[in-house]
Design a protein around this motif. Structure first.
Motif, PDB file in Angstrom:
ATOM      1  N   ASP A 174     -24.122  -2.165  22.866  1.00  0.00           N
ATOM      2  CA  ASP A 174     -24.224  -2.460  21.439  1.00  0.00           C
ATOM      3  C   ASP A 174     -23.083  -3.385  21.028  1.00  0.00           C
ATOM      4  O   ASP A 174     -21.916  -2.978  21.019  1.00  0.00           O
ATOM      5  N   ARG A 175     -23.405  -4.629  20.700  1.00  0.00           N
ATOM      6  CA  ARG A 175     -22.365  -5.591  20.349  1.00  0.00           C
ATOM      7  C   ARG A 175     -21.549  -5.139  19.141  1.00  0.00           C
ATOM      8  O   ARG A 175     -20.325  -5.331  19.101  1.00  0.00           O
ATOM      9  N   ALA A 176     -22.213  -4.565  18.161  1.00  0.00           N
ATOM     10  CA  ALA A 176     -21.500  -4.114  16.961  1.00  0.00           C
ATOM     11  C   ALA A 176     -20.484  -3.029  17.309  1.00  0.00           C
ATOM     12  O   ALA A 176     -19.370  -3.001  16.769  1.00  0.00           O
ATOM     13  N   GLU A 177     -20.856  -2.149  18.206  1.00  0.00           N
ATOM     14  CA  GLU A 177     -19.945  -1.080  18.629  1.00  0.00           C
ATOM     15  C   GLU A 177     -18.743  -1.664  19.363  1.00  0.00           C
ATOM     16  O   GLU A 177     -17.598  -1.235  19.155  1.00  0.00           O
ATOM     17  N   VAL A 178     -18.984  -2.645  20.227  1.00  0.00           N
ATOM     18  CA  VAL A 178     -17.899  -3.298  20.951  1.00  0.00           C
ATOM     19  C   VAL A 178     -16.971  -4.025  19.978  1.00  0.00           C
ATOM     20  O   VAL A 178     -15.739  -3.946  20.086  1.00  0.00           O
ATOM     21  N   GLU A 179     -17.541  -4.733  19.019  1.00  0.00           N
ATOM     22  CA  GLU A 179     -16.728  -5.459  18.044  1.00  0.00           C
ATOM     23  C   GLU A 179     -15.867  -4.506  17.211  1.00  0.00           C
ATOM     24  O   GLU A 179     -14.712  -4.804  16.899  1.00  0.00           O
ATOM     25  N   ALA A 180     -16.429  -3.358  16.852  1.00  0.00           N
ATOM     26  CA  ALA A 180     -15.657  -2.367  16.090  1.00  0.00           C
ATOM     27  C   ALA A 180     -14.467  -1.874  16.914  1.00  0.00           C
ATOM     28  O   ALA A 180     -13.354  -1.705  16.379  1.00  0.00           O
ATOM     29  N   PHE A 181     -14.691  -1.659  18.198  1.00  0.00           N
ATOM     30  CA  PHE A 181     -13.602  -1.236  19.074  1.00  0.00           C
ATOM     31  C   PHE A 181     -12.521  -2.310  19.145  1.00  0.00           C
ATOM     32  O   PHE A 181     -11.325  -2.021  19.028  1.00  0.00           O
ATOM     33  N   LEU A 182     -12.933  -3.562  19.349  1.00  0.00           N
ATOM     34  CA  LEU A 182     -11.971  -4.654  19.486  1.00  0.00           C
ATOM     35  C   LEU A 182     -11.203  -4.893  18.188  1.00  0.00           C
ATOM     36  O   LEU A 182     -10.010  -5.230  18.210  1.00  0.00           O
ATOM     37  N   LYS A 183     -11.864  -4.709  17.058  1.00  0.00           N
ATOM     38  CA  LYS A 183     -11.180  -4.857  15.776  1.00  0.00           C
ATOM     39  C   LYS A 183     -10.081  -3.812  15.636  1.00  0.00           C
ATOM     40  O   LYS A 183      -8.955  -4.118  15.237  1.00  0.00           O
ATOM     41  N   THR A 184     -10.407  -2.579  15.980  1.00  0.00           N
ATOM     42  CA  THR A 184      -9.411  -1.507  15.942  1.00  0.00           C
ATOM     43  C   THR A 184      -8.264  -1.795  16.904  1.00  0.00           C
ATOM     44  O   THR A 184      -7.103  -1.469  16.613  1.00  0.00           O
ATOM     45  N   ALA A 185      -8.581  -2.427  18.024  1.00  0.00           N
ATOM     46  CA  ALA A 185      -7.566  -2.740  19.034  1.00  0.00           C
ATOM     47  C   ALA A 185      -6.703  -3.933  18.663  1.00  0.00           C
ATOM     48  O   ALA A 185      -5.726  -4.234  19.366  1.00  0.00           O
ATOM     49  N   GLY A 186      -7.046  -4.630  17.592  1.00  0.00           N
ATOM     50  CA  GLY A 186      -6.271  -5.799  17.210  1.00  0.00           C
ATOM     51  C   GLY A 186      -6.469  -6.976  18.142  1.00  0.00           C
ATOM     52  O   GLY A 186      -5.628  -7.881  18.212  1.00  0.00           O
ATOM     53  N   ALA A 187      -7.586  -6.988  18.853  1.00  0.00           N
ATOM     54  CA  ALA A 187      -7.869  -8.060  19.804  1.00  0.00           C
ATOM     55  C   ALA A 187      -8.617  -9.206  19.115  1.00  0.00           C
ATOM     56  O   ALA A 187      -9.207  -9.040  18.041  1.00  0.00           O
ATOM     57  N   GLU A 188      -8.603 -10.356  19.747  1.00  0.00           N
ATOM     58  CA  GLU A 188      -9.411 -11.493  19.324  1.00  0.00           C
ATOM     59  C   GLU A 188     -10.551 -11.635  20.313  1.00  0.00           C
ATOM     60  O   GLU A 188     -10.363 -11.438  21.510  1.00  0.00           O
ATOM     61  N   TRP A 189     -11.760 -11.961  19.826  1.00  0.00           N
ATOM     62  CA  TRP A 189     -12.898 -12.056  20.728  1.00  0.00           C
ATOM     63  C   TRP A 189     -13.856 -13.167  20.312  1.00  0.00           C
ATOM     64  O   TRP A 189     -13.864 -13.619  19.169  1.00  0.00           O
ATOM     65  N   GLU A 190     -14.668 -13.563  21.294  1.00  0.00           N
ATOM     66  CA  GLU A 190     -15.660 -14.613  21.069  1.00  0.00           C
ATOM     67  C   GLU A 190     -16.853 -14.375  21.980  1.00  0.00           C
ATOM     68  O   GLU A 190     -16.693 -14.212  23.197  1.00  0.00           O
ATOM     69  N   TRP A 191     -18.047 -14.319  21.397  1.00  0.00           N
ATOM     70  CA  TRP A 191     -19.272 -14.243  22.182  1.00  0.00           C
ATOM     71  C   TRP A 191     -19.661 -15.657  22.601  1.00  0.00           C
ATOM     72  O   TRP A 191     -19.696 -16.560  21.784  1.00  0.00           O
ATOM     73  N   ARG A 192     -19.982 -15.821  23.870  1.00  0.00           N
ATOM     74  CA  ARG A 192     -20.363 -17.123  24.391  1.00  0.00           C
ATOM     75  C   ARG A 192     -21.882 -17.267  24.437  1.00  0.00           C
ATOM     76  O   ARG A 192     -22.619 -16.282  24.372  1.00  0.00           O
ATOM     77  N   ARG A 193     -22.346 -18.518  24.554  1.00  0.00           N
ATOM     78  CA  ARG A 193     -23.791 -18.789  24.563  1.00  0.00           C
ATOM     79  C   ARG A 193     -24.517 -18.084  25.694  1.00  0.00           C
ATOM     80  O   ARG A 193     -25.693 -17.734  25.576  1.00  0.00           O
ATOM     81  N   ASP A 194     -23.843 -17.890  26.812  1.00  0.00           N
ATOM     82  CA  ASP A 194     -24.483 -17.239  27.964  1.00  0.00           C
ATOM     83  C   ASP A 194     -24.474 -15.714  27.852  1.00  0.00           C
ATOM     84  O   ASP A 194     -24.882 -15.016  28.775  1.00  0.00           O
ATOM     85  N   GLY A 195     -24.017 -15.194  26.702  1.00  0.00           N
ATOM     86  CA  GLY A 195     -23.988 -13.745  26.497  1.00  0.00           C
ATOM     87  C   GLY A 195     -22.704 -13.077  26.932  1.00  0.00           C
ATOM     88  O   GLY A 195     -22.543 -11.868  26.743  1.00  0.00           O
ATOM     89  N   SER A 196     -21.787 -13.844  27.516  1.00  0.00           N
ATOM     90  CA  SER A 196     -20.510 -13.273  27.944  1.00  0.00           C
ATOM     91  C   SER A 196     -19.581 -13.087  26.754  1.00  0.00           C
ATOM     92  O   SER A 196     -19.818 -13.606  25.655  1.00  0.00           O
ATOM     93  N   LEU A 197     -18.503 -12.371  26.982  1.00  0.00           N
ATOM     94  CA  LEU A 197     -17.543 -12.040  25.936  1.00  0.00           C
ATOM     95  C   LEU A 197     -16.141 -12.396  26.405  1.00  0.00           C
ATOM     96  O   LEU A 197     -15.722 -11.992  27.486  1.00  0.00           O
ATOM     97  N   ARG A 198     -15.426 -13.149  25.576  1.00  0.00           N
ATOM     98  CA  ARG A 198     -14.029 -13.483  25.866  1.00  0.00           C
ATOM     99  C   ARG A 198     -13.137 -12.685  24.921  1.00  0.00           C
ATOM    100  O   ARG A 198     -13.358 -12.676  23.707  1.00  0.00           O
ATOM    101  N   VAL A 199     -12.149 -12.007  25.491  1.00  0.00           N
ATOM    102  CA  VAL A 199     -11.251 -11.159  24.712  1.00  0.00           C
ATOM    103  C   VAL A 199      -9.810 -11.563  24.993  1.00  0.00           C
ATOM    104  O   VAL A 199      -9.426 -11.749  26.152  1.00  0.00           O
ATOM    105  N   GLU A 200      -9.010 -11.718  23.932  1.00  0.00           N
ATOM    106  CA  GLU A 200      -7.581 -11.988  24.069  1.00  0.00           C
ATOM    107  C   GLU A 200      -6.809 -10.878  23.363  1.00  0.00           C
ATOM    108  O   GLU A 200      -7.128 -10.512  22.231  1.00  0.00           O
ATOM    109  N   SER A 201      -5.788 -10.374  24.048  1.00  0.00           N
ATOM    110  CA  SER A 201      -4.985  -9.284  23.501  1.00  0.00           C
ATOM    111  C   SER A 201      -3.510  -9.582  23.727  1.00  0.00           C
ATOM    112  O   SER A 201      -3.118 -10.007  24.819  1.00  0.00           O
ATOM    113  N   TYR A 202      -2.703  -9.333  22.709  1.00  0.00           N
ATOM    114  CA  TYR A 202      -1.252  -9.528  22.796  1.00  0.00           C
ATOM    115  C   TYR A 202      -0.598  -8.158  22.854  1.00  0.00           C
ATOM    116  O   TYR A 202      -0.825  -7.306  21.983  1.00  0.00           O
TER     117      TYR A 202
END
Length: 311
Positions: A174-202
């Motif tokens: 569930d993309r929405a569930e993943v995004e909610a997790f990443l938001k709580t984690a303070g991460a930056e993310w981007e969904w790519r055209r091929d369906g992959s997910l890029r995540v950056e965390s400091y």
């Protein structure tokens, strides 16, 4: 550069026939209790209790009050029970360098429990390392360079590719569930055209233990850096993918590259300073995940060690 240490995990051996009843009784008898004993000793090894897959849950319920799912985990693992996983599926001929579990994440387990279901033929020890000592044995130049923290990058495929998929990483499709997790984690993310997910965390490179106040080395820069894979593997990957396309990579928080020689020092001095815990079938190892880092030595034959974690 490292110095000898007399520290070792506290070993608790069965006095009778073993079993979970004796294990729980011994835990009840710990003074000043399990939590305080674990902080004091950093690691506890339980031997001779004959824990089986059928009695493992009973033991883990006491050792890990709130077992956690391996969400956002980067290691290849298989879930085999109620938040119990294979410890790793990394090829047996390779060493797994020292690390504190999920130190790249915004939240990490405070305790880990390892259980030996099948002991290895040879080798296969789980080395453990005082993370305060790990920080101390690094050159001042390296410690200063990491003072600003690190930036972790994950490229998680959509079901086919190198590394883990985002579905496996977050135990959700569930993309929405993943995004909610990443938001709580303070991460930056981007969904790519091929369906992959890029995540950056400091994240910081060190943390303080919540009870002892000790500052400890607490990051996985050497495992996320291509240089940590070894020269041959890093060279092969470089021919296929740029650093920015790797399943996982790391830089300093300001975006500058981490020198390969820093990575080698962190990895090698950690392994040199570690204390090996050898396995017999039925053994349990409980560690404080902030005070201690862990890894794995190469092995031959069969080896099956399970892991569970708790906050």
């Amino acid at each position: 550069m490292t110095t000898a240490t007399s520290w070792a995990p506290l070993e608790i051996e069965a006095k009778g026939e073993g079993g979970t009843a004796e294990l729980l009784s011994r835990l009840d008898g710990l003074e000043p209790g399990l939590a305080a004993t674990l902080v004091k000793e950093k690691a506890l090894v339980f031997r001779g209790f004959g824990i089986t897959p059928g009695t493992l849950d009973t033991a883990l319920d006491r050792l890990l009050p709130n077992r956690l799912a391996y969400v956002h985990g980067n290691s290849p693992r298989t879930k085999v029970g109620g938040n119990v996983y294979t410890s790793t599926e990394y090829p047996q001929e390779f060493t797994i360098s020292m690390h504190s579990e999920m130190s790249y994440a915004h939240a990490w387990p405070s305790r880990l429990a390892f259980y030996c279901q099948i002991q290895p033929g040879t080798g296969g020890a789980t080395p453990v390392l005082d993370a305060e000592r790990w920080l101390a044995v690094l050159d001042e130049e390296v410690r200063d360079a990491f003072a600003g923290g690190v930036r972790y990058v994950q490229n998680l495929h959509d079901g086919y590719g190198l590394g883990k998929s985002w579905q496996d990483t977050f135990e959700s499709s569930d993309r929405a569930e993943v995004e909610a997790f990443l938001k709580t984690a303070g991460a930056e993310w981007e969904w790519r055209r091929d369906g992959s997910l890029r995540v950056e965390s400091y994240r910081p490179a060190t943390v303080e233990h919540p009870v002892t106040g000790a500052e400890v080395w607490f990051n996985q820069a050497d495992q996320w850096h291509p240089a940590g894979l070894g020269d041959d593997t890093a060279a092969e990957l470089a021919q296929i993918l740029s650093e920015d396309e790797l399943p996982q990579s790391v830089r300093f928080a300001d975006g500058s590259p981490i020198p390969a020689e820093y990575v080698a020092q962190i990895r090698d001095r950690g392994l040199e300073a570690a204390v090996d815990v050898d396995w017999c079938q039925g053994d349990l190892l409980l560690i404080d995940n902030v005070l201690l880092a862990h890894g794995r030595r190469p092995f031959t034959g069969d080896r099956r060690v399970l892991v569970a974690m708790s906050d």
